[in-house]
Scaffold this active site. Sequence first.
Site, PDB file in Angstrom:
ATOM      1  N   GLU A   1      -4.075  12.011  -6.274  1.00 43.87           N
ATOM      2  CA  GLU A   1      -5.280  11.384  -5.409  1.00 43.87           C
ATOM      3  C   GLU A   1      -5.642  12.156  -3.822  1.00 43.87           C
ATOM      4  OE1 GLU A   1      -7.679   9.343  -5.650  1.00 43.87           O
ATOM      5  OE2 GLU A   1      -7.364   7.819  -7.243  1.00 43.87           O
TER       6      GLU A   1
ATOM      7  N   ASN B   1      -6.015   2.382   0.020  1.00 48.79           N
ATOM      8  CA  ASN B   1      -6.329   3.164  -1.136  1.00 48.79           C
ATOM      9  C   ASN B   1      -7.016   4.397  -0.800  1.00 48.79           C
ATOM     10  OD1 ASN B   1      -5.860   3.473  -3.823  1.00 48.79           O
ATOM     11  ND2 ASN B   1      -8.074   2.737  -4.091  1.00 48.79           N
TER      12      ASN B   1
ATOM     13  N   ARG C   1      -1.389  -2.107   0.078  1.00 46.27           N
ATOM     14  CA  ARG C   1      -1.552  -0.722   0.779  1.00 46.27           C
ATOM     15  C   ARG C   1      -2.935  -0.451   0.944  1.00 46.27           C
ATOM     16  NH1 ARG C   1      -3.181   2.895  -3.059  1.00 46.27           N
ATOM     17  NH2 ARG C   1      -2.422   2.618  -5.479  1.00 46.27           N
TER      18      ARG C   1
ATOM     19  N   ASN D   1     -12.722   2.119  -3.781  1.00 47.50           N
ATOM     20  CA  ASN D   1     -12.648   3.667  -4.173  1.00 47.50           C
ATOM     21  C   ASN D   1     -14.015   4.380  -3.760  1.00 47.50           C
ATOM     22  OD1 ASN D   1     -10.774   5.424  -5.452  1.00 47.50           O
ATOM     23  ND2 ASN D   1     -10.276   3.716  -6.859  1.00 47.50           N
TER      24      ASN D   1
ATOM     25  N   ASP E   1      -0.867  -4.872  -7.505  1.00 46.89           N
ATOM     26  CA  ASP E   1      -0.693  -5.173  -9.050  1.00 46.89           C
ATOM     27  C   ASP E   1      -2.046  -5.326  -9.554  1.00 46.89           C
ATOM     28  OD1 ASP E   1      -0.446  -6.871 -11.105  1.00 46.89           O
ATOM     29  OD2 ASP E   1       0.551  -8.277 -10.287  1.00 46.89           O
TER      30      ASP E   1
ATOM     31  N   ASP F   1     -13.683   6.274  -9.924  1.00 45.21           N
ATOM     32  CA  ASP F   1     -12.581   6.320  -9.073  1.00 45.21           C
ATOM     33  C   ASP F   1     -13.162   7.159  -7.713  1.00 45.21           C
ATOM     34  OD1 ASP F   1      -9.973   6.681  -7.987  1.00 45.21           O
ATOM     35  OD2 ASP F   1      -9.240   6.731 -10.035  1.00 45.21           O
TER      36      ASP F   1
END
Length: 295
Positions: free
Chosen positions: A13, A101, A99, A150, A119, A202
């Site tokens: 990423e 991203n 977290r 994203n 999750d 994404d």
Amino acid sequence: MERVDAPACAVGESPAWSALENAWYWVDIPARRVWRLDAASGAVASFAAPEMVACVTPAAGGGLVAGMESGIFALRLTPDGALDATLLAAPPTLGPGRRFNDGRCDRQGRFWSGTMCMDMGAARADGLLYRYDAVRGLSAPLAEGLVTQNGLAWSPDGCTMYLSDSHPSRQLIWAFDYDTVEGVPHNRRLFVDMNAYPGRPDGATVDADGCYWIAANDAGRLLRFTPDGHLDRELALPMAKPSMCCFGGAGLDTLLVTSIDPSAAGGGAPQGGWAGATLLLRPGVTGIPETPFGG
């Protein structure tokens, strides 16, 4: 198209180009590693982090700024292959199983990133988007209700901000009017409904024409949308799960693309081939210089 001579990532990423260093950076999130490619020599190195690093961006004075598990950090690379991490800010919404991203800087050098629940099956729409700068510190949440934040990017003039939610239950990209002085987005509106196109939205970048390039995760391609939201180009890739792209190189004419190997990330059968690979390609258009943090 060229494959970077580096091991496949579980979740590659956040490619970022450092003009100061003439080098690329990207991360492997579950491996807790930051990767670096020297553009001149082709040398590849990796650096171990104390926790998951989800996104990085170069800092004006050297080093990196990163969104991680427990907050936003300044990172310094050490000769022994480790990272010195200094906490800059930590929102109270982080904790076990959460977290940061996707993240990057706006045109003024302010760092943006959003939080998420790791999750994915829980589909919790409690992700928040934050802005951080060295003068004002961490902002209050400036976008809410995200499942998997994203797709952050800014138009060449910085006056439009893009944001996506890549979770299968969403698959949407929004545009905002962006106050470049105050660093505040407003007038949120649908830019692209990716449910009408192959793949999930994404990570993203913007080229010199103001077009928005999005990694179509699960569809093995990059999609280029014009500023009015029309698809005008598709690039097929040799992996199913590209995750993000970024312009760089001396002429800003090269895209570095990261990808995911779902088997290494803990889900799905082994894929092999290009799954998790990092690649370089020249799409025939150029990007624009990304502003480093604080720059």
